[in-house]
Design a protein around this motif. Structure first.
Motif, PDB file in Angstrom:
ATOM      1  N   ALA A 230       0.872  -1.094  -0.034  1.00 15.86           N
ATOM      2  CA  ALA A 230      -0.465  -0.269  -0.031  1.00 15.86           C
ATOM      3  C   ALA A 230       1.051   1.487  -0.294  1.00 15.86           C
ATOM      4  O   ALA A 230       1.867   1.097   0.505  1.00 15.86           O
ATOM      5  CB  ALA A 230      -0.751   0.244   1.049  1.00 15.86           C
ATOM      6  N   GLY A 231       0.393   2.333  -0.866  1.00 19.35           N
ATOM      7  CA  GLY A 231       1.201   4.070  -0.751  1.00 19.35           C
ATOM      8  C   GLY A 231       2.895   3.538  -1.836  1.00 19.35           C
ATOM      9  O   GLY A 231       2.577   3.269  -2.783  1.00 19.35           O
ATOM     10  N   GLY A 232       3.599   4.234  -0.309  1.00 16.00           N
ATOM     11  CA  GLY A 232       4.754   3.990  -1.600  1.00 16.00           C
ATOM     12  C   GLY A 232       5.138   2.989  -1.700  1.00 16.00           C
ATOM     13  O   GLY A 232       5.985   2.234  -2.604  1.00 16.00           O
ATOM     14  N   MET A 233       5.554   1.879  -0.905  1.00 12.92           N
ATOM     15  CA  MET A 233       5.330   0.512  -1.952  1.00 12.92           C
ATOM     16  C   MET A 233       4.809   0.050  -3.041  1.00 12.92           C
ATOM     17  O   MET A 233       5.896  -0.617  -3.671  1.00 12.92           O
ATOM     18  CB  MET A 233       4.868  -0.631  -0.851  1.00 12.92           C
ATOM     19  CG  MET A 233       5.662  -0.411   0.869  1.00 12.92           C
ATOM     20  SD  MET A 233       8.199  -0.477   0.347  1.00 12.92           S
ATOM     21  CE  MET A 233       7.662  -2.521  -0.009  1.00 12.92           C
ATOM     22  N   ALA A 234       3.791   0.651  -2.864  1.00  8.64           N
ATOM     23  CA  ALA A 234       2.825  -0.005  -5.010  1.00  8.64           C
ATOM     24  C   ALA A 234       4.603   0.631  -5.627  1.00  8.64           C
ATOM     25  O   ALA A 234       4.362  -0.174  -6.523  1.00  8.64           O
ATOM     26  CB  ALA A 234       1.500   0.088  -4.310  1.00  8.64           C
ATOM     27  N   PHE A 235       4.964   1.693  -5.172  1.00  9.60           N
ATOM     28  CA  PHE A 235       5.811   1.990  -6.207  1.00  9.60           C
ATOM     29  C   PHE A 235       7.032   1.044  -6.385  1.00  9.60           C
ATOM     30  O   PHE A 235       7.902   1.216  -7.404  1.00  9.60           O
ATOM     31  CB  PHE A 235       6.239   3.836  -5.931  1.00  9.60           C
ATOM     32  CG  PHE A 235       6.965   4.333  -6.824  1.00  9.60           C
ATOM     33  CD1 PHE A 235       6.639   4.665  -8.137  1.00  9.60           C
ATOM     34  CD2 PHE A 235       7.633   5.038  -6.465  1.00  9.60           C
ATOM     35  CE1 PHE A 235       6.706   4.946  -8.604  1.00  9.60           C
ATOM     36  CE2 PHE A 235       8.531   5.579  -7.560  1.00  9.60           C
ATOM     37  CZ  PHE A 235       8.307   5.699  -8.703  1.00  9.60           C
ATOM     38  N   LEU A 236       7.443   0.410  -5.293  1.00  8.10           N
ATOM     39  CA  LEU A 236       8.907  -0.607  -5.327  1.00  8.10           C
ATOM     40  C   LEU A 236       8.157  -1.636  -5.785  1.00  8.10           C
ATOM     41  O   LEU A 236       9.506  -2.528  -6.155  1.00  8.10           O
ATOM     42  CB  LEU A 236       9.020  -0.456  -4.098  1.00  8.10           C
ATOM     43  CG  LEU A 236       9.872   0.560  -3.776  1.00  8.10           C
ATOM     44  CD1 LEU A 236      10.187   0.908  -2.364  1.00  8.10           C
ATOM     45  CD2 LEU A 236      10.803   1.600  -4.415  1.00  8.10           C
ATOM     46  N   THR A 237       6.522  -1.645  -5.508  1.00  9.96           N
ATOM     47  CA  THR A 237       6.522  -3.238  -5.805  1.00  9.96           C
ATOM     48  C   THR A 237       5.928  -4.176  -7.013  1.00  9.96           C
ATOM     49  O   THR A 237       5.369  -5.384  -7.538  1.00  9.96           O
ATOM     50  CB  THR A 237       5.658  -3.737  -4.989  1.00  9.96           C
ATOM     51  OG1 THR A 237       4.756  -3.869  -4.116  1.00  9.96           O
ATOM     52  CG2 THR A 237       6.438  -4.071  -3.376  1.00  9.96           C
ATOM     53  N   ARG A 238       4.998  -2.769  -7.474  1.00 12.99           N
ATOM     54  CA  ARG A 238       3.859  -2.946  -8.457  1.00 12.99           C
ATOM     55  C   ARG A 238       4.549  -3.650 -10.276  1.00 12.99           C
ATOM     56  O   ARG A 238       5.915  -3.386 -10.072  1.00 12.99           O
ATOM     57  CB  ARG A 238       3.625  -2.304  -9.440  1.00 12.99           C
ATOM     58  CG  ARG A 238       2.372  -1.046  -8.321  1.00 12.99           C
ATOM     59  CD  ARG A 238       1.153   0.086  -9.292  1.00 12.99           C
ATOM     60  NE  ARG A 238       0.548   0.434  -8.836  1.00 12.99           N
ATOM     61  CZ  ARG A 238       0.201   2.419  -8.260  1.00 12.99           C
ATOM     62  NH1 ARG A 238       1.906   1.973  -8.137  1.00 12.99           N
ATOM     63  NH2 ARG A 238      -0.476   2.033  -7.226  1.00 12.99           N
ATOM     64  N   GLY A 239       4.281  -4.496 -10.492  1.00 11.87           N
ATOM     65  CA  GLY A 239       4.777  -4.711 -12.119  1.00 11.87           C
ATOM     66  C   GLY A 239       5.103  -4.013 -13.083  1.00 11.87           C
ATOM     67  O   GLY A 239       4.369  -3.075 -12.763  1.00 11.87           O
ATOM     68  N   TRP A 240       4.269  -4.596 -14.087  1.00 16.78           N
ATOM     69  CA  TRP A 240       4.391  -3.399 -15.664  1.00 16.78           C
ATOM     70  C   TRP A 240       2.874  -3.105 -15.645  1.00 16.78           C
ATOM     71  O   TRP A 240       2.034  -4.274 -15.355  1.00 16.78           O
ATOM     72  CB  TRP A 240       4.594  -4.009 -17.058  1.00 16.78           C
ATOM     73  CG  TRP A 240       4.267  -3.218 -18.255  1.00 16.78           C
ATOM     74  CD1 TRP A 240       3.791  -2.746 -18.816  1.00 16.78           C
ATOM     75  CD2 TRP A 240       5.981  -2.001 -19.007  1.00 16.78           C
ATOM     76  NE1 TRP A 240       3.890  -1.780 -19.798  1.00 16.78           N
ATOM     77  CE2 TRP A 240       5.076  -1.624 -19.942  1.00 16.78           C
ATOM     78  CE3 TRP A 240       6.733  -1.743 -18.118  1.00 16.78           C
ATOM     79  CZ2 TRP A 240       5.655  -0.401 -20.849  1.00 16.78           C
ATOM     80  CZ3 TRP A 240       7.799  -1.008 -18.997  1.00 16.78           C
ATOM     81  CH2 TRP A 240       7.474  -0.308 -19.837  1.00 16.78           C
TER      82      TRP A 240
END
Length: 325
Positions: A230-240
């Motif tokens: 959630a939050g900023g972590m999604a910026f690091l863990t999302r794929g394409w």
């Protein structure tokens, strides 16, 4: 001489000056140099705040890849127009330097998803402090008392900027400072290993390294399929993510702004003494927080302002004393 011939001559002179900022051919123009640097920092301060907006829809890794895809044609076009070669003289040295700076910028961009730009910039602009430390302990060059004092003032500024809110961010708080350390390592590598490389070579090298880093990370994420945080972590863990209609305007703004900002920065160092110009680079620590507050409503406390002033003071002291040394 016709007006067209005069314009062509001036264009040729400007192009040649832009090609190799390490060996400027223009006479020193301190006012113009300062204005170019302040302009560069205003552009960078304005565009970097939107990384936090980009972070809401795509991943950091996709952002880095798209920077390469969009920026490479611009750099190649500048090369085709005669502004310098993109072919490195020492590919290993350029790759090493580019990887250091690209990894440092990954830390900085990643931090922007978690914290206001004032805190991220404060961490990134510790780089002159780390440059000084690397110069002293790795290159074995002597540093005087004033620069030692500047290091102490700079680290005090870091502590003040982070303040009580720093602990609530957890491990993320080290990202911008790590970015500053890696960026400083890239600066030292530029001086020691990349003398004679063109501006476009070094610029394209950073974009390529960022794209390669993003590709490796995306392949890893696709293989492991971690849970998107959630939050900023999604910026690091999302794929394409596709389509990315919401991110396109901010991606284009980031890429064109980056090329413009770096061009103005290089021009500033062509027109003025490095020690004089470097002082004005700290204006980004005014522009970044200002645009963050004005456009995104990011608050800046008086404690953070004090810490930013301490870090900027340390960098200015280092720039002036290094020039005198």
């Amino acid at each position: 001489m016709t007006q067209r011939a005069v314009m062509l001559r001036r264009y040729g002179e400007w192009r040649n000056q832009w090609k190799d900022p390490m060996t400027p051919t223009a006479s020193h123009r301190p006012t113009a140099a300062a204005l170019n640097m302040v302009g560069a920092m205003a552009v960078i301060g304005a565009i970097d705040i939107y990384v936090a907006v980009i972070a809401q829809t795509i991943s950091l890794w996709q952002f880095l890849i798209m920077r390469l895809v969009l920026a490479a044609p611009l750099v190649l076009a500048l090369s085709a127009m005669g502004f310098g070669t993109v072919r490195p003289r020492r590919i290993g040295a350029v790759a090493f330097r580019s990887t250091l700076i690209a990894t440092g910028m990954f830390c900085y961009f990643g931090a922007l998803a978690f914290m206001p730009i004032a805190m991220a910039l404060a961490g990134l602009f510790t780089s002159p402090i780390f440059v000084l430390l690397l110069t002293a302990f790795v290159l074995r060059q002597r540093i005087g008392a004033w620069r030692i004092i500047a290091v102490a003032v700079g680290f005090l500024g870091i502590l003040v900027v982070l303040g009580p809110s720093g602990g609530s961010l957890g491990w993320v708080i080290v990202l911008p400072v790590l970015g500053g350390m890696l960026y400083a390592s890239g600066v030292v590598a530029t001086r020691a290993l990349c003398e004679g490389e063109s501006t476009l070579t070094l610029l394209l090298g950073i974009f390529v390294a960022q794209g390669a880093l993003g590709t490796v990370a995306l392949v890893t994420i696709t293989a492991l399929q971690p849970e998107v945080g959630a939050g900023g972590m999604a910026f690091l863990t999302r794929g394409w993510v596709w389509p990315m209609d919401e991110a396109w305007p901010y991606l284009l703004l980031q890429v064109f702004g980056s090329v413009l900002g770096v061009s103005l920065l290089n021009r500033a160092y062509q027109l003025g003494e490095a020690s004089h110009v470097a002082v004005f680079e700290y204006s980004v620590m005014i522009f970044g927080p200002f645009f963050g507050w004005w456009l995104l409503g990011q608050p800046v406390t008086w404690m953070q302002g004090l810490g930013i002033a301490l870090i900027a003071s340390a960098g200015i002291i280092i720039a002036i004393r290094s020039a005198q040394a």
